[in-house]
Design a protein around this motif. Structure first.
Motif, short mmCIF file in Angstrom:
data_model
loop_
_atom_site.label_atom_id
_atom_site.label_comp_id
_atom_site.label_asym_id
_atom_site.label_seq_id
_atom_site.Cartn_x
_atom_site.Cartn_y
_atom_site.Cartn_z
N ASP A 177 23.82 -57.44 71.82
CA ASP A 177 22.51 -56.51 70.19
C ASP A 177 22.84 -55.66 70.08
OD1 ASP A 177 20.76 -58.15 72.37
OD2 ASP A 177 19.92 -56.82 73.56
N ALA A 178 23.77 -55.28 70.10
CA ALA A 178 23.79 -53.38 68.81
C ALA A 178 25.05 -54.31 68.35
CB ALA A 178 25.17 -52.90 69.84
N PHE A 179 25.61 -55.24 68.41
CA PHE A 179 26.59 -55.92 67.40
C PHE A 179 25.68 -56.63 66.75
CE2 PHE A 179 28.67 -59.59 66.26
CZ PHE A 179 29.71 -59.27 65.50
N ASN A 180 24.70 -57.87 67.09
CA ASN A 180 23.55 -58.30 66.47
C ASN A 180 22.66 -57.30 65.22
OD1 ASN A 180 24.33 -60.51 67.09
ND2 ASN A 180 22.72 -60.30 68.77
N ALA A 181 22.97 -56.30 65.96
CA ALA A 181 22.67 -54.80 64.85
C ALA A 181 22.86 -54.63 63.97
CB ALA A 181 21.47 -53.77 65.50
N LYS A 182 24.46 -54.37 63.81
CA LYS A 182 25.33 -53.92 62.66
C LYS A 182 25.26 -54.63 61.83
CE LYS A 182 30.26 -52.38 62.51
NZ LYS A 182 31.04 -52.02 62.89
N LYS A 183 24.92 -56.38 62.19
CA LYS A 183 25.22 -57.39 61.37
C LYS A 183 24.31 -57.29 60.37
CE LYS A 183 26.12 -62.39 61.55
NZ LYS A 183 26.90 -63.43 62.06
N ARG A 184 23.13 -57.22 60.81
CA ARG A 184 21.87 -57.05 59.63
C ARG A 184 21.82 -56.20 58.93
NH1 ARG A 184 19.34 -58.34 65.09
NH2 ARG A 184 19.00 -56.25 65.31
N SER A 185 21.98 -54.84 59.21
CA SER A 185 22.31 -53.83 58.44
C SER A 185 24.47 -54.28 57.65
CB SER A 185 22.59 -52.17 59.53
OG SER A 185 24.66 -52.98 59.62
N LEU A 186 24.20 -55.34 57.53
CA LEU A 186 25.63 -55.12 56.56
C LEU A 186 24.76 -56.28 56.21
CD1 LEU A 186 28.67 -55.25 58.97
CD2 LEU A 186 28.19 -53.60 57.38
N LYS A 187 24.32 -57.06 55.72
CA LYS A 187 23.53 -57.75 55.15
C LYS A 187 23.34 -58.39 53.65
CE LYS A 187 19.07 -61.10 55.34
NZ LYS A 187 17.58 -61.77 55.57
N ASP A 188 23.11 -57.24 53.91
CA ASP A 188 23.17 -57.19 51.97
C ASP A 188 24.48 -56.81 51.34
OD1 ASP A 188 20.10 -56.73 52.08
OD2 ASP A 188 20.24 -54.88 51.71
N HIS A 189 25.38 -56.79 52.31
CA HIS A 189 27.03 -56.26 51.47
C HIS A 189 27.63 -57.57 51.48
CE1 HIS A 189 30.57 -54.97 50.94
NE2 HIS A 189 30.61 -54.81 52.57
N THR A 190 26.55 -58.50 53.08
CA THR A 190 27.59 -59.56 53.60
C THR A 190 26.91 -60.93 52.86
OG1 THR A 190 27.01 -59.71 55.73
CG2 THR A 190 28.89 -58.29 54.93
N VAL A 191 25.97 -61.36 52.84
CA VAL A 191 25.42 -62.44 52.86
C VAL A 191 25.17 -62.68 51.28
CG1 VAL A 191 23.36 -63.73 53.28
CG2 VAL A 191 24.36 -61.95 55.55
N LYS A 192 25.71 -64.45 50.74
CA LYS A 192 24.98 -64.70 49.73
C LYS A 192 23.99 -65.79 50.58
CE LYS A 192 27.87 -63.46 46.73
NZ LYS A 192 27.51 -62.59 46.20
N ASP A 193 23.14 -66.19 48.76
CA ASP A 193 22.64 -66.87 49.19
C ASP A 193 22.70 -68.61 48.15
OD1 ASP A 193 22.02 -67.87 45.90
OD2 ASP A 193 21.29 -66.11 45.54
N PHE A 194 21.96 -69.74 48.68
CA PHE A 194 22.39 -70.32 48.49
C PHE A 194 22.80 -71.33 47.87
CE2 PHE A 194 21.32 -70.57 53.51
CZ PHE A 194 22.66 -71.57 54.05
N LEU A 195 22.05 -70.68 46.55
CA LEU A 195 22.30 -70.98 45.23
C LEU A 195 24.51 -71.26 45.37
CD1 LEU A 195 22.00 -72.16 42.43
CD2 LEU A 195 21.19 -69.88 41.87
N TYR A 196 24.32 -69.39 45.11
CA TYR A 196 25.67 -69.35 45.74
C TYR A 196 26.92 -70.24 46.47
CZ TYR A 196 29.91 -66.60 45.99
OH TYR A 196 31.34 -66.22 46.15
N HIS A 197 26.27 -70.29 47.52
CA HIS A 197 26.69 -71.08 48.47
C HIS A 197 27.19 -72.41 47.66
CE1 HIS A 197 27.68 -68.42 51.65
NE2 HIS A 197 26.34 -67.99 51.53
N THR A 198 26.15 -73.20 47.39
CA THR A 198 26.16 -74.76 47.14
C THR A 198 26.86 -74.79 45.72
OG1 THR A 198 23.71 -74.82 47.26
CG2 THR A 198 24.91 -76.92 46.54
N ALA A 199 27.38 -73.59 44.76
CA ALA A 199 27.55 -73.59 43.44
C ALA A 199 28.91 -73.21 43.86
CB ALA A 199 27.39 -72.74 42.55
#
Length: 241
Positions: A165-187
């Protein structure tokens, strides 16, 4: 429509369908050589995504451990198109995906026989792109008649649910830094596949494959999404912002 608005209209379906349309075009137009290019393009795409994840981790002062591979994932299923359950937290973290947004999208559009090539190559190469020493064992995938997508991550374990659970919370906290939207991924998918098509098939053949796939994409998703995709694909996906 600005980029943010059009990007919100892209999700797994657009990403899955474009991939399958590219595979279909290369396979039908150029046979075995086209299929080789499909495989190598998928590997290239996976390795590039993995390397971008690694660059972000290193920039943050993190190592390239298998656990950090999971932490620095570039996508998240906010819309819950897939269903993934934790099967084991130790001795090796294992997940079972029993419903997949990509698989369902390929089925919806009658493209499963082309899309399922993705599942043979993408995830193992994401892992290798992040760190060649990391290992993901894939024991079955839904798109190839498996009961689930069974992923076992070697050298990843959690002592208990609280640690996970702590790991998943850390992952969520990094979302704005790590996650790209699907327009980016498709391109980025289009960019990687196109570059490999050019390398293996030649520029003229690559243009024919891509134009055929894009015509199919336009027919399914419209001119506005297609224009946004082609504009997005002009960037360099081997670097991070």
């Amino acid at each position: 429509m600005d980029r943010k608005e059009i990007a919100e209209q892209f999700y797994m379906e657009e990403h899955a369908v474009l991939y399958a349309l590219l595979v279909k075009a290369a396979r039908e137009l150029y046979g075995d050589k086209g299929e080789l290019a499909n495989v190598e393009g998928t590997i290239q795409y996976g390795r590039e995504r993995g390397r971008r994840m690694a660059l972000r981790a290193l920039k943050d002062g993190e190592d390239l451990s298998p656990k950090n591979y999971l932490l620095y994932s570039e996508w998240v299923d906010d819309r819950k198109w897939s269903k993934k359950d934790v099967y084991a937290i130790s001795p090796a973290f294992t997940t079972h995906c029993t419903h997949c947004g990509w698989c369902e999208s390929w089925k919806k559009h009658g493209l499963l026989e082309y899309g399922n090539l993705y599942c043979s190559h993408i995830d193992v190469n994401l892992v290798k792109g992040f760190n060649p020493d990391n290992v993901l064992n894939i024991r079955s995938v839904l798109s190839q008649n498996g009961p689930c997508c069974d992923f076992e991550f070697e050298k990843v374990s959690f002592a208990n649910q609280e640690e996970l659970d702590a790991f998943n919370a850390k992952k969520r906290s990094l979302k704005d830094h790590t996650v790209k939207d699907f327009l980016y991924h498709t391109a980025s998918e289009l960019s990687a596949m196109d570059r490999v098509y050019q390398s293996i098939l030649g520029k003229e053949a690559a243009e024919k494959v891509v134009s055929t796939a894009i015509a199919g994409f336009r027919e399914k998703f419209g001119e506005e999404k297609t224009a946004a995709l082609l504009e997005e694909a002009k960037q360099d996906f081997t670097v991070i912002d």
